[in-house]
Design a protein around this motif. Structure first.
Motif, short mmCIF file in Angstrom:
data_model
loop_
_atom_site.label_atom_id
_atom_site.label_comp_id
_atom_site.label_asym_id
_atom_site.label_seq_id
_atom_site.Cartn_x
_atom_site.Cartn_y
_atom_site.Cartn_z
N LEU A 75 0.82 -1.21 0.00
CA LEU A 75 0.00 0.00 0.00
C LEU A 75 0.85 1.26 0.00
N GLU A 76 2.01 1.20 0.59
CA GLU A 76 2.89 2.37 0.52
C GLU A 76 3.28 2.66 -0.93
N VAL A 77 3.55 1.62 -1.70
CA VAL A 77 3.88 1.81 -3.11
C VAL A 77 2.67 2.34 -3.88
N HIS A 186 -7.53 -2.08 10.39
CA HIS A 186 -7.02 -2.38 9.05
C HIS A 186 -7.16 -1.17 8.13
N GLY A 187 -8.31 -0.49 8.20
CA GLY A 187 -8.49 0.69 7.36
C GLY A 187 -7.53 1.80 7.72
N ALA A 188 -7.30 1.99 9.02
CA ALA A 188 -6.43 3.08 9.47
C ALA A 188 -4.97 2.82 9.11
N ILE A 189 -4.49 1.59 9.33
CA ILE A 189 -3.08 1.32 9.03
C ILE A 189 -2.86 1.31 7.51
N GLY A 190 -3.87 0.88 6.76
CA GLY A 190 -3.75 0.93 5.30
C GLY A 190 -3.70 2.36 4.79
N THR A 191 -4.54 3.23 5.37
CA THR A 191 -4.52 4.64 4.99
C THR A 191 -3.19 5.28 5.36
N ALA A 192 -2.65 4.91 6.52
CA ALA A 192 -1.35 5.43 6.93
C ALA A 192 -0.27 5.04 5.93
N ALA A 193 -0.33 3.80 5.45
CA ALA A 193 0.65 3.35 4.46
C ALA A 193 0.53 4.15 3.17
#
Length: 330
Positions: A75-77, A186-193
Motif C-alpha cells: 500500500l505504501e507503493v 485495518h483501514g487506518a493502518i492501510g490509509t497510513a501506508a
C-alpha cells in the motif's frame, strides 16, 4: 531489536513500483477524475496480477495468506503512485469482511473475487462514514457495532481529491458479524501506508524541483531555509515509519484481539498523516502556486493527501484511541 523487511517483501514492492512507474499514473488519475475509470481499473487489474489484491485473502480462498506487514508494504507503493479507487478498502478491509462471510455466502466467492482484483468500498458510520468510489466497486458494505450490512450507494459527491467520489451508503440487510475495531484498525493502518507513500513522493518531487528551479540566478535548492524545510519533511517521514511498522506488526501478532493493536495503529495513523501533510504543505511552498494547478502533477498528490487525512478516522479520533488505550493500561 533490529527490524528489517524480508528481501522477498522488498522485491515484491519493487515489482509493483516498476509496474506503476510504466503506467503513466497522472493520465490514469486525470481520466478517473473525468469519469473514465477504465484506465484505472485496468491498472488495478495489473496490480492484482502481482498478487497485491490477494495479500490478506486466506490461501484456501485463493489468496496469499499474508499479514498486515506485507499489505502495508504494497500500500505504501500504491500511495506513492497515487493509485485511484477504493484501494485500502479492497486490500485491507474487504478481505476481513469476506472471511466473516465465509466461502458460500449469498454474494458468491467474495474472497476469490477480491483476490482476482474485484474492488470493494466500505463505510463505518461515526468513524469513516463515506464510502469511496462506490461506483467502481463490485461490493459495498456498511460496518457498525460489530456487524456488517449490505450498502446501497446514495448520491455521490466529489471529494477535495477530484479523482475520488464519496457517498454515504444506505444500510441494507445484516450479512455477518465482525469486530468493528478490527476493520477500523485495518483501514487506518492501510490509509497510513498510503499517506506514507504520498508523503515520500511529494518530498521527491520537491527535491527534484529545487534542483532545477532558479530564482535570482541561483537554484532554489541552494538556499539554506529551503534545505531546512525539506530536511524537516524527511525527518518527519522517517520518524513516522517505525510507528507504521509497529502498527502493522501489532495487527499481525494479535489476529484475534483487535483491541491489543488499537494504540499502535492509531499512533501510526496520527504520526504518518501529520508527516504527509507537512510534506504536502512544503511541496506547495517549494513549487509555488503552479503546484496547485490542474495542469501540474503535484496537485494530484496534494489533494489525495488532503482527502485521506480524515479517511478511517480523523486525527482527533485516533489521538483519543491512543489516550484511551494508555489510560486503560494504567
Amino acid at each position: 531489536m533490529d527490524f528489517a523487511l524480508d528481501p522477498d517483501i522488498t522485491d515484491f514492492a519493487a515489482s509493483i513500483d516498476s509496474l506503476l512507474a510504466k503506467s503513466d499514473m497522472p493520465s490514469v488519475i486525470r481520466a478517473w477524475a473525468a469519469g473514465d475509470s477504465a484506465p484505472g481499473t485496468a491498472v488495478w487489474g495489473r496490480v492484482a496480477g502481482t498478487g497485491a489484491a490477494a495479500l490478506l485473502v486466506p490461501e484456501e480462498a485463493g489468496g496469499a495468506g499474508a499479514t498486515a506487514v506485507e499489505a502495508v508494504t504494497a500500500l505504501e507503493v500504491l500511495g506513492r503512485h497515487a493509485v485511484p479507487g477504493p484501494v485500502v478498502e479492497s486490500v485491507m478491509v474487504a478481505p476481513r469482511i469476506a472471511a466473516a462471510l465465509g466461502g458460500d455466502s449469498e454474494f458468491g466467492d467474495v474472497a476469490g473475487g477480491l483476490a482476482g482484483g474485484a474492488l470493494a468500498s466500505v463505510a463505518a458510520p461515526g468513524v469513516s462514514p463515506f464510502a469511496p468510489d462506490a461506483h467502481a466497486a463490485q461490493y459495498l458494505w456498511v460496518v457498525d457495532d460489530d456487524e456488517v450490512f449490505t450498502g446501497t450507494a446514495d448520491e455521490s459527491r466529489r471529494s477535495v481529491d477530484r479523482a475520488r467520489t464519496v457517498t454515504t451508503p444506505s444500510r441494507g440487510g445484516r450479512v455477518a458479524a465482525h469486530s468493528t475495531a478490527d476493520l477500523i484498525n485495518h483501514g487506518a493502518i492501510g490509509t497510513a501506508a498510503q499517506l506514507m507513500g504520498l508523503g515520500q513522493a511529494m518530498l521527491t518531487m520537491s527535491v527534484d524541483y529545487a534542483k532545477q528551479r532558479k530564482q535570482y540566478g541561483k537554484l532554489i535548492g541552494e538556499y539554506q531555509g529551503l534545505k531546512h524545510q525539506l530536511a524537516d519533511v524527511a525527518i518527519a517521514l522517517e520518524m513516522a515509519r517505525p510507528l507504521l511498522w509497529a502498527g502493522a506488526l501489532a495487527i499481525a501478532e494479535n489476529p484475534g484481539d483487535p483491541e491489543a493493536a488499537v494504540r499502535d495503529v492509531s499512533a501510526a495513523r496520527v504520526a504518518v498523516a501529520d508527516a504527509a501533510y507537512l510534506s504536502a504543505r512544503t511541496a506547495l511552498q517549494v513549487h509555488g502556486a503552479i503546484g496547485y494547478t490542474l495542469e501540474h502533477d503535484l496537485g494530484l498528490w496534494l489533494t489525495k493527501t488532503r482527502a485521506l487525512q480524515t479517511a478511517w478516522g480523523t486525527q482527533s479520533y485516533h489521538r483519543g484511541r491512543v489516550l484511551d488505550s494508555l489510560e486503560a493500561a494504567r
